[in-house]
Design an enzyme around this catalytic site. Structure first.
Site, short mmCIF file in Angstrom:
data_model
loop_
_atom_site.label_atom_id
_atom_site.label_comp_id
_atom_site.label_asym_id
_atom_site.label_seq_id
_atom_site.Cartn_x
_atom_site.Cartn_y
_atom_site.Cartn_z
N GLY A 101 54.51 27.84 -20.64
CA GLY A 101 54.13 27.81 -19.00
C GLY A 101 54.62 28.95 -18.88
O GLY A 101 55.43 29.42 -19.50
N ARG A 165 49.80 27.96 -25.76
CA ARG A 165 50.55 26.54 -26.41
C ARG A 165 49.90 26.66 -28.10
O ARG A 165 50.77 25.25 -28.14
CB ARG A 165 50.65 26.06 -25.10
CG ARG A 165 51.62 25.97 -23.95
CD ARG A 165 51.61 24.33 -23.43
NE ARG A 165 52.43 24.56 -22.13
CZ ARG A 165 52.74 24.35 -21.67
NH1 ARG A 165 54.14 24.60 -22.42
NH2 ARG A 165 53.63 25.01 -20.47
N ASP A 196 60.41 25.20 -27.90
CA ASP A 196 59.65 25.31 -28.31
C ASP A 196 58.85 26.36 -29.48
O ASP A 196 59.28 26.03 -30.53
CB ASP A 196 58.42 23.93 -28.26
CG ASP A 196 58.39 22.18 -28.28
OD1 ASP A 196 59.34 22.35 -28.60
OD2 ASP A 196 57.98 21.82 -27.06
N LYS A 222 62.88 31.97 -22.15
CA LYS A 222 61.78 31.57 -21.00
C LYS A 222 61.89 29.88 -20.76
O LYS A 222 61.44 28.93 -21.65
CB LYS A 222 60.33 31.99 -21.04
CG LYS A 222 59.26 31.96 -20.15
CD LYS A 222 58.49 31.48 -20.36
CE LYS A 222 58.46 30.14 -21.34
NZ LYS A 222 57.29 29.35 -21.29
N THR A 223 61.47 29.70 -19.09
CA THR A 223 60.56 28.31 -19.02
C THR A 223 61.46 28.35 -17.52
O THR A 223 62.53 28.44 -16.84
CB THR A 223 61.15 27.29 -19.73
OG1 THR A 223 60.59 26.26 -18.95
CG2 THR A 223 62.60 26.80 -20.21
N ILE A 224 60.42 27.83 -16.28
CA ILE A 224 61.18 27.68 -15.00
C ILE A 224 61.92 26.32 -15.25
O ILE A 224 63.03 26.15 -14.14
CB ILE A 224 60.05 27.25 -13.90
CG1 ILE A 224 59.40 26.20 -14.59
CG2 ILE A 224 59.38 28.68 -13.93
CD1 ILE A 224 58.03 26.16 -13.65
N ASP A 225 62.00 25.79 -16.55
CA ASP A 225 62.56 24.24 -16.85
C ASP A 225 63.96 24.52 -15.90
O ASP A 225 65.03 23.29 -16.22
CB ASP A 225 61.91 23.43 -17.48
CG ASP A 225 60.40 22.90 -18.00
OD1 ASP A 225 59.81 23.68 -16.54
OD2 ASP A 225 59.70 22.22 -18.58
N MET A 270 58.16 20.11 -10.78
CA MET A 270 57.84 20.38 -12.13
C MET A 270 59.29 20.36 -13.02
O MET A 270 60.08 20.56 -12.39
CB MET A 270 57.01 21.79 -12.36
CG MET A 270 55.79 21.88 -13.01
SD MET A 270 55.21 23.17 -12.90
CE MET A 270 54.21 23.01 -14.10
N GLY A 271 59.05 20.30 -14.47
CA GLY A 271 60.12 20.40 -15.52
C GLY A 271 60.15 19.38 -15.93
O GLY A 271 60.37 17.76 -15.61
N GLU A 331 59.13 15.76 -12.58
CA GLU A 331 57.82 15.72 -13.13
C GLU A 331 58.11 14.86 -14.76
O GLU A 331 57.82 13.86 -14.28
CB GLU A 331 57.00 16.21 -13.45
CG GLU A 331 57.48 17.13 -13.92
CD GLU A 331 56.23 19.22 -14.45
OE1 GLU A 331 55.25 18.22 -14.42
OE2 GLU A 331 56.31 19.43 -15.41
N TYR A 436 52.72 24.59 -10.43
CA TYR A 436 51.85 26.02 -10.88
C TYR A 436 52.30 26.93 -9.44
O TYR A 436 52.56 28.01 -10.24
CB TYR A 436 50.64 25.34 -10.95
CG TYR A 436 50.12 25.14 -11.83
CD1 TYR A 436 50.22 25.07 -13.49
CD2 TYR A 436 50.36 23.06 -11.52
CE1 TYR A 436 50.20 24.26 -14.67
CE2 TYR A 436 50.11 22.57 -12.65
CZ TYR A 436 49.72 22.54 -13.93
OH TYR A 436 49.58 22.04 -14.68
N GLU A 437 53.05 26.28 -8.37
CA GLU A 437 53.02 27.32 -7.38
C GLU A 437 54.13 28.70 -7.49
O GLU A 437 54.05 29.95 -7.06
CB GLU A 437 53.35 26.65 -6.32
CG GLU A 437 51.86 25.86 -5.65
CD GLU A 437 51.76 24.43 -6.02
OE1 GLU A 437 52.94 24.52 -6.94
OE2 GLU A 437 50.98 23.59 -5.16
N ARG A 439 55.68 29.50 -10.39
CA ARG A 439 55.48 29.63 -11.94
C ARG A 439 54.97 30.73 -11.93
O ARG A 439 55.04 32.04 -12.53
CB ARG A 439 54.95 29.29 -12.76
CG ARG A 439 54.74 27.87 -13.61
CD ARG A 439 54.73 26.95 -14.09
NE ARG A 439 53.38 27.22 -14.69
CZ ARG A 439 52.69 26.57 -15.66
NH1 ARG A 439 53.15 26.12 -16.86
NH2 ARG A 439 51.27 26.93 -16.06
P1 FBP Z 1 57.69 25.60 -20.85
O1 FBP Z 1 57.69 24.56 -20.64
O2 FBP Z 1 56.34 26.29 -21.26
O3 FBP Z 1 58.12 27.13 -20.37
O4 FBP Z 1 56.03 25.19 -19.08
C1 FBP Z 1 57.19 24.83 -18.30
C2 FBP Z 1 56.28 23.79 -17.57
O5 FBP Z 1 55.88 24.82 -16.39
C3 FBP Z 1 56.66 22.06 -17.43
O6 FBP Z 1 57.44 22.26 -15.82
C4 FBP Z 1 54.96 21.71 -16.87
O7 FBP Z 1 55.41 20.58 -17.24
C5 FBP Z 1 54.48 22.27 -18.05
O8 FBP Z 1 54.56 23.44 -18.14
C6 FBP Z 1 52.97 22.32 -17.32
O9 FBP Z 1 52.52 22.60 -18.39
P2 FBP Z 1 50.84 23.45 -18.90
O10 FBP Z 1 50.88 25.04 -18.26
O11 FBP Z 1 50.15 23.32 -19.91
O12 FBP Z 1 49.80 22.35 -17.37
#
Ligand code: FBP
Length: 563
Positions: A101, A165, A196, A222-225, A270-271, A331, A436-437, A439
């Protein structure tokens, strides 16, 4: 002004993006030329110092068996000094891939790698694999030049080379990755991704090393989570910006709630797994309720317990004359509720073995409690739970509308309380999903500088011949000049987990720690926020002025600073 169309090199000559600095907003334009500070160690001659042998986050014996070439690698740290670790005049061919993501700052990691090569390995080539790991397997790339990169500097999004992904997993896929690295004669590969993707980076590094190939692999967190972190990697990039974007929006709905006085805003954030984003947004905005998944799991709460908790606060507030409020929901919440967790685990096994029949016979595979729960859930949630897992075997929680489910359940509960005469308020729920807003916003000053340093460090690690490390920039509460720079063994972050019905190596997710400083601070204040309106509206991200360089609460609290 640079046009990315003209600069598009590599295998494909079709434009891959629509970025033209000429049509940027004034803010975007002002960010392109924003000069980025580097940690001072990177500005002078440096050498590499190795730390002690590393182990694994869990099951070290299993990890040692799975990564015989890489297991035990020491962490590396850059320190001032001269050495032969970084051969001068070396010309490198490096590939870079964005995986998973989007997270604000990804473009700056690429700029950092590019600038390292320009500064220290003149004449080197940087290939950007397009569309994530699939770009490696299909050998789809673009040669990144300074003109190509220019419009993306300090800009949000991943569209410079886009992401995906896909997972490089099967022997055929590893073969394809090998063919690409041989074709391009790659000295190194930087994988910018989450847990991952960095697991995948480690598998690739191990595979290349085992086959005596020269290609080294370095990961970037990397990850906003915010769940890819450890002592040596204190933060994943993108978290800071995403939380600031969400906090602005939460602040706005708080003012809306206070203004109309008639809505309960249920905001799902998100998260995917950990609740770091929700916790950070709570610390920034002071909502009436914030559910933290890890706490729900620790207390073994059921869906009914969670519903009652929300309904209790709403009843209390009604007595005080407040029929409005703001509730934050991570989430990943439903995945933390033990009864739902059990249901999802059973569904995962069923889906992994493809036994979902139209007639519903597959339900017989569920145990009684799981079946009861499944039948109790609203049909929309049932469908969402059955959606295909992502390529890493995760439930796609971004597609499960927990906020709507909770509104329904709270509404029913309040109706019953009304009939019993224990609730006299008015309840209207409004559902939101802020995902998504957050990211792809313009990266905050913190993420801009952090990502640039991560990329520059990745360049240095490859230059010195390192492989199987994750780029690590530390001391983040200090000014950028004092940040530390190095690399941490990817195997030291690993454990084994059950995915797609099999045991696999994975980087252990860093969850919210209930005895950690961020949660403790939240827990000490939440009762006050529940009943009294202590809303804070942080407003939009600032790039200059007194709060421009403010770092998020989570990082500061975890590093022992007051936030
Ligand atoms: P990553 O772990 O790849 O950084 O993605 C995080 C994330 O934004 C989560 O917060 C969210 O659940 C998921 O991606 C959404 O996935 P997609 O972009 O496939 O809809």
């Amino acid at each position: 002004m640079a046009s990315v169309m003209a600069a598009n090199g590599g295998q494909s000559h079709a434009p891959v993006t629509g970025r033209f600095a000429a049509v940027y907003s004034e803010v975007q334009n002002s960010r392109i030329d924003h000069a980025l500070p580097l940690p001072s160690v990177l500005g002078k001659p440096f050498k590499m110092v190795n730390g002690p042998r590393s182990s694994a986050a869990g099951n070290p014996d299993e990890i040692a068996k799975l990564f015989p070439c890489l297991f035990g690698q020491p962490p590396a740290m850059l320190v001032p000094g001269e050495s032969s670790d970084f051969p001068s005049g070396q010309i490198l061919k490096i590939g870079v891939v964005l995986s998973g993501g989007q997270a604000p700052g990804g473009h700056n990691v690429i700029s950092g790698i590019f600038d390292y090569l320009q500064d220290r390995c003149k004449g080197s080539t940087l290939y950007g694999f397009r569309g994530g790991p699939a770009g490696i397997m299909k050998c789809k790339y673009v040669v990144l030049t300074s003109e190509y990169i220019y419009p993306y500097r300090n800009q949000g999004g991943f569209d410079m080379i886009c992401s995906g992904r896909d997972k490089i997993e099967t022997p055929e896929q590893f073969k394809q990755a090998e063919e690409t690295t041989l074709k391009l004669d790659l000295d190194g590969l930087v994988v910018i991704g989450g847990d991952d993707s960095n697991t995948n980076a480690c598998l690739l590094a191990e595979n290349f090393r085992r086959k005596n190939m020269k290609t080294r692999v370095i990961g970037c967190p990397k990850t906003i989570d915010g769940d890819l972190k450890c002592k040596e990697v204190p933060a994943s990039f993108g978290f800071d910006t995403a939380c600031k974007v969400y906090a602005e929006m939460i602040g706005n709905v708080m003012i809306d709630a206070r203004s109309t006085g008639k809505y309960y805003h249920f905001v799902r954030l998100m998260g995917r797994a950990a609740s770091h984003i929700t916790l950070e947004c709570a610390l920034q905005t002071h909502p009436n309720i914030s559910l933290i998944g890890e706490e729900v799991a620790a207390n073994k709460l059921t869906l009914k317990n969670v519903t009652d908790y929300i309904a209790n606060v709403i009843c209390h507030r009604a007595e005080l004359g407040y029929n409005y409020g703001v509730i934050l929901i991570p989430e990943g919440l439903i995945d933390f509720i033990p009864e739902v967790q059990q249901l999802i685990a059973e569904l995962n096994e069923i889906l992994a073995h493809d036994i979902v029949d139209e007639g519903g016979l597959w339900k017989k595979k569920l145990n009684d409690q799981s079946l009861q729960l499944f039948e109790f859930l609203p049909p929309a949630i049932q469908e969402q739970l059955m959606l295909e897992r992502d390529p890493h075997g995760n439930v796609q929680v971004a597609k499960i509308e927990t906020e709507k489910m909770l509104i329904q359940m709270v509404e029913t509960e309040l109706e019953q309380r009304k009939q019993r005469g224990t609730y006299k308020g008015q309840f209207k729920g409004q559902s939101h999903f802020f995902g998504y807003e957050g990211r792809c916003g313009l990266p905050s000053n913190f993420d801009s500088a952090y990502c640039y340093a991560l990329g520059y460090a990745a360049g240095a690690l490859l230059h010195s011949g390192k492989t199987g490390l994750i780029s690590s920039v530390g001391n983040l509460a200090a000014p950028v000049g004092e940040w530390t720079v190095g690399g941490t063994a990817l195997t030291s972050l690993m454990d084994v987990e059950r995915r797609h019905g099999k045991f696999k190596p994975v980087i252990k997710k860093a969850m919210v720690e209930l005895d950690g400083a961020p949660f403790k601070k939240f827990a000490s204040m939440r009762e006050e926020w529940a009943l009294n309106n202590r809303y804070i509206s942080p407003g939009p991200i600032q790039f200059s002025g007194p709060v421009a360089d403010t770092v998020n609460h989570t990082l500061l609290l975890e590093l022992g600073d007051t936030a």
